[in-house]
Design a protein around this motif. Structure first.
Motif, mmCIF file in Angstrom:
data_model
loop_
_atom_site.group_PDB
_atom_site.id
_atom_site.type_symbol
_atom_site.label_atom_id
_atom_site.label_comp_id
_atom_site.label_asym_id
_atom_site.label_seq_id
_atom_site.Cartn_x
_atom_site.Cartn_y
_atom_site.Cartn_z
ATOM 1 N N GLY A 199 48.388 55.588 62.554
ATOM 2 C CA GLY A 199 48.923 54.150 62.241
ATOM 3 C C GLY A 199 48.718 53.385 61.397
ATOM 4 O O GLY A 199 49.608 52.149 61.283
ATOM 5 N N LYS A 200 47.884 53.797 60.251
ATOM 6 C CA LYS A 200 48.115 52.850 59.165
ATOM 7 C C LYS A 200 49.420 52.505 58.307
ATOM 8 O O LYS A 200 49.290 51.354 57.902
ATOM 9 C CB LYS A 200 47.652 53.455 58.093
ATOM 10 C CG LYS A 200 46.344 53.949 58.649
ATOM 11 C CD LYS A 200 45.203 55.067 57.298
ATOM 12 C CE LYS A 200 43.647 54.959 57.818
ATOM 13 N NZ LYS A 200 43.164 55.498 56.694
ATOM 14 N N LYS A 201 50.506 52.972 58.258
ATOM 15 C CA LYS A 201 51.516 52.751 57.728
ATOM 16 C C LYS A 201 52.582 51.735 58.867
ATOM 17 O O LYS A 201 52.830 50.695 57.988
ATOM 18 C CB LYS A 201 52.473 53.635 58.201
ATOM 19 C CG LYS A 201 53.770 54.268 57.207
ATOM 20 C CD LYS A 201 54.404 55.452 56.592
ATOM 21 C CE LYS A 201 55.623 55.369 55.482
ATOM 22 N NZ LYS A 201 56.893 56.633 55.336
ATOM 23 N N LEU A 202 52.403 51.699 60.514
ATOM 24 C CA LEU A 202 53.189 50.563 61.097
ATOM 25 C C LEU A 202 52.029 49.395 60.780
ATOM 26 O O LEU A 202 52.630 48.365 60.306
ATOM 27 C CB LEU A 202 52.776 51.220 62.494
ATOM 28 C CG LEU A 202 53.155 50.195 63.227
ATOM 29 C CD1 LEU A 202 54.967 49.716 63.396
ATOM 30 C CD2 LEU A 202 53.435 50.547 65.073
ATOM 31 N N GLN A 203 50.822 49.334 60.364
ATOM 32 C CA GLN A 203 50.112 48.359 60.174
ATOM 33 C C GLN A 203 50.671 47.734 58.753
ATOM 34 O O GLN A 203 50.371 46.526 58.579
ATOM 35 C CB GLN A 203 48.826 49.044 60.120
ATOM 36 C CG GLN A 203 48.329 48.957 61.685
ATOM 37 C CD GLN A 203 46.667 49.885 61.966
ATOM 38 O OE1 GLN A 203 45.734 49.167 60.168
ATOM 39 N NE2 GLN A 203 45.825 50.000 62.154
ATOM 40 N N GLU A 204 50.522 48.966 58.362
ATOM 41 C CA GLU A 204 50.803 48.393 56.730
ATOM 42 C C GLU A 204 52.495 47.668 56.717
ATOM 43 O O GLU A 204 52.762 46.553 56.145
ATOM 44 C CB GLU A 204 50.775 49.094 55.320
ATOM 45 C CG GLU A 204 49.984 49.890 54.777
ATOM 46 C CD GLU A 204 49.411 51.085 54.061
ATOM 47 O OE1 GLU A 204 51.029 51.143 54.052
ATOM 48 O OE2 GLU A 204 48.615 51.600 53.319
ATOM 49 N N LEU A 205 53.160 47.929 57.333
ATOM 50 C CA LEU A 205 54.155 47.840 57.508
ATOM 51 C C LEU A 205 54.420 46.378 58.335
ATOM 52 O O LEU A 205 55.270 45.391 57.632
ATOM 53 C CB LEU A 205 55.578 48.145 58.215
ATOM 54 C CG LEU A 205 56.827 48.120 57.864
ATOM 55 C CD1 LEU A 205 57.706 48.241 56.881
ATOM 56 C CD2 LEU A 205 57.473 49.489 59.086
ATOM 57 N N GLU A 206 53.943 46.425 58.973
ATOM 58 C CA GLU A 206 53.570 44.932 59.822
ATOM 59 C C GLU A 206 53.315 44.074 58.706
ATOM 60 O O GLU A 206 53.618 42.495 58.727
ATOM 61 C CB GLU A 206 52.674 44.972 61.084
ATOM 62 C CG GLU A 206 53.054 45.654 61.900
ATOM 63 C CD GLU A 206 52.443 45.704 63.196
ATOM 64 O OE1 GLU A 206 52.825 45.793 64.458
ATOM 65 O OE2 GLU A 206 50.642 45.750 63.158
ATOM 66 N N ILE A 207 52.109 44.185 58.242
ATOM 67 C CA ILE A 207 51.481 43.287 56.843
ATOM 68 C C ILE A 207 52.216 42.520 56.185
ATOM 69 O O ILE A 207 52.783 41.736 55.795
ATOM 70 C CB ILE A 207 50.017 43.840 56.665
ATOM 71 C CG1 ILE A 207 49.252 43.876 57.709
ATOM 72 C CG2 ILE A 207 49.569 42.574 55.343
ATOM 73 C CD1 ILE A 207 47.781 44.267 57.072
ATOM 74 N N ASN A 208 53.239 43.874 55.417
ATOM 75 C CA ASN A 208 54.247 43.633 54.727
ATOM 76 C C ASN A 208 55.369 43.211 54.999
ATOM 77 O O ASN A 208 55.858 41.529 53.917
ATOM 78 C CB ASN A 208 54.574 44.301 53.892
ATOM 79 C CG ASN A 208 53.194 45.268 52.995
ATOM 80 O OD1 ASN A 208 52.776 44.792 52.633
ATOM 81 N ND2 ASN A 208 53.338 46.303 52.927
ATOM 82 N N THR A 209 55.706 42.682 56.439
ATOM 83 C CA THR A 209 56.508 41.865 56.726
ATOM 84 C C THR A 209 56.321 40.688 56.907
ATOM 85 O O THR A 209 57.169 40.238 58.073
ATOM 86 C CB THR A 209 58.192 43.426 57.548
ATOM 87 O OG1 THR A 209 57.641 43.611 58.616
ATOM 88 C CG2 THR A 209 58.484 44.070 56.605
#
Length: 1305
Positions: A199-209
């Protein structure tokens, strides 16, 4: 544990044998042994020193040998002195891990129309916004500055590490900007690429957006991904998700580089053109949202459609590039939001009407230039629309004192609603800082609202007044009273609003209300304060065990004391506080008298409650108690003491005696005498220097307790510290006492080897610095040298003397290091440092308490802050050089901590507050303790007020929520205060406790098993997972079970419920498989043989084949059928087993033989032993008659040859037994002849041979010595008989023999 103790015993015995006994004689003085008379002891009883116990312990543990588990310990004399180097290693490790972090700053803006409601009806201004920012700062570690423009937009400046800034930006937008919810459909097979590893990519996406993205789990077949956030953020997130999906798609994929400024023309107003193009050509076109500064557009889909769309877009781009012109206009920054409109609607309208794109500067830019791009003939029309949108709203300010705001708002917002309900487009904001009211809206409505507000303010000023009262904060709790009783009474009597703030450290009480009410409230408060100033409070130390004696049954004794001193308030601590302090408050004289009275009562209680503990081996407790408590009761009565023995569950051998001192000593002597009489108990005194007692006892007495347990639980008594005695007493069995003595002497010798001392002198104010913070400095010296350093206590007379204890060389090293440090401390220096003036108050508050602590800790260093009113950040420090440096570092740490102290807001709906807090606030208390933060929940009443208000009125103060979503209410805001890292952790912990509701589909037929008997199963599950489980009622016939609780708990409960359902379904399938039934026809005559004696045979069949076998009752119409139930294969196997038994029975024969019933008992024998022997010998079964059967018929069943042989054997036995029986009957008849009447009437003669023959073996009723023909055996004369009683007057006509008395001969 047993093996460990055995190992310790072996080591102690070995070390005792190895050590030279010579020094023992020099250091130990032995007193004369006191020995009781010897008693008999069972030699077979196990003792701790029994070597057999060691052998058994070794044999019981098979995998590893005793030597492998417990290798031999090294000799104590050869063991090196351990040096604790862990702290140094850890310190160096942390130092290597410390790296510098890059800090970035980001500025962004939230327009007014997109602002979320965070301030409720009863809280206006910036306070709630500030709290939320503090909360986010604490969670992320990023520093946030917030400012509000006149256009009501919010500008945020976020500074910190890159990841912290991104997290903070996401949280800020989540709290302050209205949230949109978008759904994007992505093929299920692409979801894993969006999630990434763990789930790391989803977490990065949530933080960046700055969004929240919900991807359906693997079990859900849905392809819908939900994106929640601001409009700008959701567009950005959907763009990134679409890119990931397109990259994974196997269809055609094209990238176009189109300048960002031409994207609006390609997309059209509200994406009309791009949507039509995607629908027509069945492709996906991904255009970066306005917030993403990328030129790249992507097209994915079927190759033909992708190429067509690419061609269309490129042609249209080239056409617009050729036609477009630009015009720039200057519009005030505060008016930009009106040009943009709610969610960009105004810009979309201008693009739709004129085909002109309006390019706005970014929110973090200070530029006021707006660029219009489009065909030249349409630019004028677009420019007119831009100006019209920008000038559609005006602002105005109304002056009003801050304390008057609440009255303007009114209860539940009633007063302000009277003004705003007719002016829905006017926004009213109350600002606490400027003390004014801001209005925003259309010009005509703003003017009307201002006039109404000014009239209301003038009217309120004429009716209300405001006053302040200076009161020492220590009196606040008495003014408020228990549960607010005092303050509520004054408030109700005067109708005045009384504000007491305990948190800000202010000593002002504010009164607001009518002039008359304010004057009366002020007078009453002043009288109350004057009275409290003349009062006195004293504390008396009373052991908590006496509190109940002083209070009495149902409080009768304390009531008498309070009646006697009716002006005094006596406060006892709660039972859970474990405090001995009793507080007395009231008039000075009464307090002193009550204090002396309680002092006398305490002395009496101490005299009558003196306690003595006596150690008696547990095996002798029953003898101390005596039969039915006779011994213990006798001692209690004769000594007048209370004697308490340990309960069975306690691992203690101490008996507690309570009473007067001399009585307790008598009781102790008598109890010890009982033990001495029962066992060979000796008492031995050894001399150990008093200075070693504490080290030998060990922390919490663990060391001496281990020696006592190893030596059979002997009692080891050290003298009290104040006695300065060296005598140590050992009491117990003789062998164990000598063993304990040897161990104590060895331990004492070891302590003496390390008992060298040295002394160093240092000024008392330098002691704290020598010790260091949390003992860091002194621990460093101790670890380096191995010496123990003891500083003087408050009770010591010489405050400068520092004592060093240890080995000779260790003492020399420690003394040298201390002397060097002390010389450096004696050098006085002066230094300065800068401290932000905003932190000065923290250091000098509470009469400089923080500065006093720093001075005490760092050798009395003097710290001088600028005087009040002097604008300076210079702080002067004076003292020893090392102390000054340490104080500077400490001040810097405090300032750093103050900078990190933040206040964070956590949005939790009020209906969940009780659940989050837990029983009596236990969950919140655990969080505050673990993370060192303060958590404040809003008042309950405020939640009801605002909830009702918002339900009744969709528009509050004219503010309309563009999404129609419910705005954040103040009563839903939980405030967390502390360091930012701790606040973040506490926030996460709080949110993890917020209950959620999940639904589980459970077939209705399983509900009764989920609930269990009387709800036991579901109740256990709710208790185990700390959730609430709602099972639908039976009449609903619903399959949905709802689970409510914290997310982690509900997830675990849902998993457990699914496992339970799976088990139930497996059990259901298993029950169906086990319900296979088969009927076997068996002759009822064989049933007993199949059942076996006491059901042994049938039980073996049932257990072996795991089946249920039912036999029909006797007389049943279907008596021939046996029913077998179970698994089909098992049933068939059981059937074969039964038929095998019946097959063997069919081969047997059954024959009857006539045997006189009188010999049956002899054939059977005692408890059937004789007949069993016969049956075993001939391998047959013999049945004797029962009930109505012929009593002389015996049945023999078995093989033909065996039956014949058995029959002959039984007949032979019958002949032998019958001869004996006939002889016994003849002898009985001879020895006991029948009476004369029995001869005349054989029926009266008892049981003869000619009867049935069945009673021949019974005992006769006559027993003992019999006299025949005695008078008492004759019949009484017949009184009606003329023969027995002839008439006196006439002769009888019949001649008869004269009647005689006595026996007939």
């Amino acid at each position: 544990m047993c093996l460990r103790l055995l190992k310790l015993k072996c080591y102690c015995n070995d070390s005792a044998r190895i050590m030279d006994p010579t020094p023992l004689q020099q250091t130990v003085m032995e007193s004369q042994e006191v020995t009781s008379p010897p008693q008999e002891v069972d030699p077979s009883a196990p003792t701790p020193s029994d070597p057999s116990s060691i052998t058994n312990a070794d044999q019981a543990y098979e995998p590893l040998s005793y030597d492998e588990l417990f290798p031999a310990l090294p000799n104590a004399a050869q063991a090196p002195t351990p040096v604790a180097e862990a702290p140094q290693t850890n310190w160096s490790k942390h130092s290597e891990m410390r790296i510098a972090s890059s800090v970035i700053t980001q500025v962004f803006r939230v327009p007014f129309e997109e602002r979320a409601k965070i301030d409720g009806n009863n809280q206006f201004g910036e306070s709630a916004s500030t709290r939320i920012c503090s909360d986010i700062t604490a969670r992320t570690g990023a520093h946030i500055e917030i400012s509000s423009a006149k256009d009501q937009s919010l500008t945020f400046l976020v500074t910190g590490k890159s990841d912290a800034v991104m997290k903070a930006r996401r949280l800020v937008l989540d709290k302050f900007q209205t949230q949109a919810r978008q759904i994007i459909k992505i093929p299920k097979e692409h979801h894993r690429f969006i999630l990434g590893k763990k789930g790391k990519k989803l977490q990065e996406l949530e933080i960046n957006t700055a969004t929240k993205i919900q991807v359906p789990n693997a079990a859900d077949n849905s392809d819908e991904i939900i994106v929640v956030g601001t409009k700008e953020s959701t567009e950005k997130a959907m763009h990134e998700i679409q890119l990931i999906s397109d990259e994974q798609s196997k269809q055609a994929y094209e990238k176009l580089e189109i300048p960002k400024q031409y994207h609006p023309f390609i997309c059209g107003a509200n994406n009309e053109k791009i949507n039509a193009m995607m629908a027509e050509h069945n492709v996906r076109i991904n255009v970066p949202p306005p917030s993403v500064m990328k030129n790249e557009m992507t097209i994915a889909g079927e190759k033909e459609g992708v190429l067509k769309c690419k061609d269309i877009i490129q042609k249209y781009f080239k056409e617009m590039e050729r036609k477009c012109q630009t015009v720039s206009v200057e519009v005030r920054k505060s008016q930009h939001k009106y040009v943009i409109g709610p969610r960009g609607s105004n810009i979309a309208d201008i693009l739709h009407q004129t085909n002109v794109s309006v390019e706005m500067p970014t929110t973090d830019s200070t530029s006021e230039t707006i660029t219009l791009r489009g065909p030249q003939d349409k630019l004028g029309q677009a420019l007119t629309l831009v100006y019209a949108k920008a000038n559609s709203v005006v602002q105005a300010d109304v002056e009003a004192p801050t304390w008057l705001h609440k009255f303007i708002i009114g209860r539940k917002g009633a007063n302000i609603r009277q003004i705003t309900q007719d002016l829905p487009k006017v926004h009213v904001e109350f600002t606490d800082k400027q003390g004014g009211i801001k209005l925003e809206g259309p010009p005509e409505e703003v003017d009307e609202a201002r006039e109404k507000l000014e009239a209301m303010i003038a009217d309120l000023k004429s009716k209300l007044c405001y006053d302040q009262l200076v009161v020492d904060p220590k009196f606040y709790k008495h003014i408020i009273g228990k549960s607010g009783s005092n303050i509520n009474r004054i408030r109700n009597e005067t109708g005045v609003l009384i504000n007491i703030s305990e948190a800000d450290g202010s000593n002002l009480i504010r009164l607001e209300g009518s002039p008359d009410g304010v004057a009366r409230a002020k007078t009453e408060l002043e009288e109350l304060v004057t009275k409290m100033e003349n009062e006195k409070e004293r504390e008396i130390i009373i052991e908590q065990r006496f509190h109940r004696n002083i209070i009495g049954t149902k409080g009768d004794k304390i009531k008498e004391i309070r009646d006697k001193f009716n002006q005094v308030q006596i406060s006892f601590p709660d039972a859970g506080e474990q405090s001995d302090i009793v507080k007395i408050r009231g008039p000075k004289e009464d307090v002193d008298q009550c204090y002396n009275f309680l002092k006398r009562m305490l002395r009496e209680l101490l005299e009558s409650n003196y306690q003595v503990k006596v150690s008696i081996f547990r095996q002798f407790h029953k003898f101390v108690i005596g039969k039915a408590g006779s011994n213990i009761n006798k001692i209690r009565e004769e000594t007048g003491t209370r004697i308490d023995l340990p309960s069975e569950g306690q691992n203690s051998d101490e008996i507690i005696i309570t009473g007067k001192k001399e009585n307790c000593e008598k009781a102790r002597e008598r109890i010890q005498k009982i033990q001495d009489e029962l066992a060979s108990i000796v008492e031995l005194d050894i001399i150990i220097p008093a200075k070693f007692h504490n080290s030998m006892i060990g922390a919490g007495g663990k060391l001496i307790q281990s020696i006592s347990e190893e030596c059979g639980g002997v009692a080891i008594k050290f003298p009290p510290p104040e006695s300065r005695s060296d005598k140590v007493t050992i009491r117990g069995p003789k062998e164990e006492v000598h063993k304990a003595k040897q161990m104590l002497v060895e331990l004492s010798n070891e302590k003496q080897l390390a008992s060298f001392t040295a002394e160093v002198r240092a000024k008392p104010q330098h002691h704290r610095f020598l010790i260091g913070r949390n003992g860091a400095n002194i621990r460093k010296i101790r670890d380096a040298t191995g010496a123990r350093i003891i500083f003087p206590t408050d009770k010591d007379e010489d405050k400068e003397l520092i004592t060093i204890i240890g080995k000779k060389e260790a003492i020399a090293k420690a003394k040298e290091q201390l002397e060097i440090t002390i010389k450096e401390l004696d050098l006085i220096v002066e230094d300065t440092m800068t401290v932000d003036p905003k932190h000065h108050r923290h250091f000098v508050a509470r009469r400089g308490e923080v500065l006093r602590q720093i001075a005490d800790q760092y050798g009395g260093v003097t710290v001088s802050f600028p005087r009040s009113g002097v604008q300076s950040d210079k702080v002067t420090l004076k003292g020893a050089k090392e102390c000054v440096e340490g104080a500077k570092n400490r001040i810097s740490e405090i300032v750093n901590d103050l900078d990190q102290m933040v206040q964070m807001e956590v949005i939790i709906p009020q209906k969940f507050h009780r659940t989050v807090m837990g029983a009596r606030g236990s969950k919140v208390q655990a969080i505050t303790t673990e993370f060192d933060v303060q958590i404040k929940f809003p008042e309950k009443d405020s939640g009801n007020v605002n909830a009702n208000s918002e339900e009744a009125h969709g528009q509050v103060n004219g503010e309309v929520n563009g999404d129609g979503e419910v705005a954040t209410r103040p009563q839903d805001i939980v405030r967390v205060m502390g360091k930012k890292d701790n606040c973040e952790k506490a926030r996460d912990a709080l949110l993890s406790l917020v209950p959620v509701t999940v639904e589980e589909n459970v077939p209705f037929r399983h509900h009764r098993f989920i609930i269990g008997q009387k709800g036991e199963n579901v109740r256990n599950m709710m208790t185990e997972f700390d959730v609430n489980i709602q099972v639908p009622p039976a009449q609903d016939q619903s399959d949905i079970i709802r689970i409510t609780g914290p997310p982690a708990n509900t997830e675990r409960a849902s998993a457990a419920l699914r496992v339970k359902v799976q088990q139930l379904e497996e059990e259901e399938r298993d029950r169906l498989a086990r319900s296979f039934s088969l009927r076997v026809e068996v002759d009822p005559e064989y049933h007993p043989k199949i059942i076996g004696k006491r059901g042994v045979v049938i039980s073996k069949i049932r257990e072996k084949h795991d089946v249920n076998i039912q036999f029909p009752p006797r007389g049943d119409p279907e008596e021939n059928f046996i029913t077998i139930t179970g698994y089909e294969a098992n049933v068939n196997e059981a059937k074969n087993a039964i038929l095998a038994i019946t097959g063997e029975l069919d081969k047997m024969v059954k024959e009857t033989v006539e045997i006189d019933s009188r010999v049956h008992s002899r054939l059977i024998g005692s408890r059937g032993k004789a007949i069993k022997k016969v049956m075993e010998e001939f391998k047959v079964e013999i049945k004797f008659p029962r009930g109505d059967d012929d009593p002389n018929t015996v049945t023999i069943i078995g093989a033909q040859d065996n039956v014949d042989e058995c029959k002959d054997h039984l007949l032979n036995l019958m002949e032998e037994y019958m001869q004996d029986i006939v002889e016994e009957e003849d002898m009985e008849a001879y020895m006991n002849p029948k009476p004369f009447q029995a001869l005349l009437d054989p029926g009266l003669g008892g049981q003869g041979q000619g009867g049935s023959g069945g009673q021949g073996g019974q005992k006769k009723e006559e027993a003992g010595f019999v006299v025949s023909g005695a008078p008492w055996a004759q019949e009484a004369p017949n009184m009606d008989s003329a023969v027995d009683f002839p008439s006196m007057g006439a002769m009888s006509s019949a001649q008869s023999a004269p009647t005689t008395w006595g026996p007939r001969r």
